[in-house]
Design a protein around this motif. Structure first.
Motif, short mmCIF file in Angstrom:
data_model
loop_
_atom_site.label_atom_id
_atom_site.label_comp_id
_atom_site.label_asym_id
_atom_site.label_seq_id
_atom_site.Cartn_x
_atom_site.Cartn_y
_atom_site.Cartn_z
N CYS A 1 17.02 23.43 -4.73
CA CYS A 1 16.96 22.00 -4.42
C CYS A 1 16.52 21.78 -2.97
CB CYS A 1 18.32 21.35 -4.68
SG CYS A 1 18.72 21.20 -6.43
N ARG B 1 14.66 23.84 -1.24
CA ARG B 1 13.27 24.29 -1.16
C ARG B 1 12.30 23.15 -1.51
NH1 ARG B 1 11.24 29.87 -2.37
NH2 ARG B 1 9.03 29.72 -2.75
N TYR B 2 12.65 22.39 -2.55
CA TYR B 2 11.76 21.32 -3.02
C TYR B 2 12.20 19.93 -2.59
CZ TYR B 2 9.97 25.14 -5.80
OH TYR B 2 9.44 26.35 -6.18
N ARG B 3 13.29 19.88 -1.82
CA ARG B 3 13.85 18.60 -1.37
C ARG B 3 14.09 17.65 -2.53
NH1 ARG B 3 11.04 17.55 4.52
NH2 ARG B 3 11.59 19.58 5.32
N TRP C 1 13.24 19.02 -14.48
CA TRP C 1 12.08 19.91 -14.43
C TRP C 1 12.23 21.05 -15.42
CZ3 TRP C 1 10.79 21.07 -8.58
CH2 TRP C 1 10.33 19.90 -7.97
N GLU D 1 4.67 27.69 -8.10
CA GLU D 1 4.06 26.86 -7.07
C GLU D 1 2.56 27.13 -6.97
OE1 GLU D 1 6.27 28.09 -3.66
OE2 GLU D 1 8.04 26.95 -4.23
N ARG E 1 8.23 26.49 2.82
CA ARG E 1 9.62 26.23 2.42
C ARG E 1 10.25 25.35 3.49
NH1 ARG E 1 14.54 30.38 1.08
NH2 ARG E 1 16.03 28.73 0.72
#
Length: 165
Positions: free
Chosen positions: A17, A19-21, A30, A58, A155
């Protein structure tokens, strides 16, 4: 349960969470909606994600698949994306094994002291050694490989690091 891969780094749900905000509900959405998103591994009733699988996901979203048998400036890649020292040592050891040469033969081919390859491949053990700037070109040269840097998705910094800055 799937066995843990050697030298693989796993991230907790909170790490993913960060890492991807995103928030946890977005992560679960997702997972349900995107069949290409890496499945979590359950360990002691907690979910963990392989960092390599996340990097692959990614890269695919960016239009690049690191597992495609492609060429870099006319050269064929012989490993996947390497993001830490453990992966570098594993990739070089795998390359030596695929070439079918012993560590002593690699020492002779590369000009390293006899027994040095074994020390490099076992760096985490008491008899092991780390890799220095003098030895690195000998090791990769003996295996006839080069190192390629690739641009990985950034990141985000953790909130603690932002607060300290």
């Amino acid at each position: 349960m799937t066995a843990l891969a050697k030298n693989e780094k796993y991230l907790s749900v909170d790490d993913v969470c960060d890492r991807y905000r995103i928030v946890r509900s977005t992560l679960w959405r997702w997972i349900r909606a995107d069949d290409t998103f890496p499945a979590p591994m359950v360990i002691n009733r907690r979910r963990y994600f392989a960092e390599y699988d996340l990097a692959k996901w990614e890269a695919k979203r960016g239009g690049h698949d690191p597992d495609l048998d492609g060429k870099l400036v006319g050269l064929r890649p012989v490993s996947g994306v390497i993001t830490d020292y453990n992966e570098l040592v594993s990739a070089l050891t795998d390359r030596r094994n695929k070439l079918g040469i012993s560590s002593i033969e690699l020492d002779a081919r590369s000009g390293m002291q006899e027994g040095y390859t074994s020390k490099l491949e076992n760096y985490g053990r008491p008899q092991g050694r780390g890799l220095g700037p003098d030895v690195f070109p000998l090791w990769i040269g003996g295996l006839k490989v080069g190192v390629v840097l690739v641009d990985l998705p950034r990141r985000p910094r953790k909130k603690k690091q932002e607060a300290e800055a």
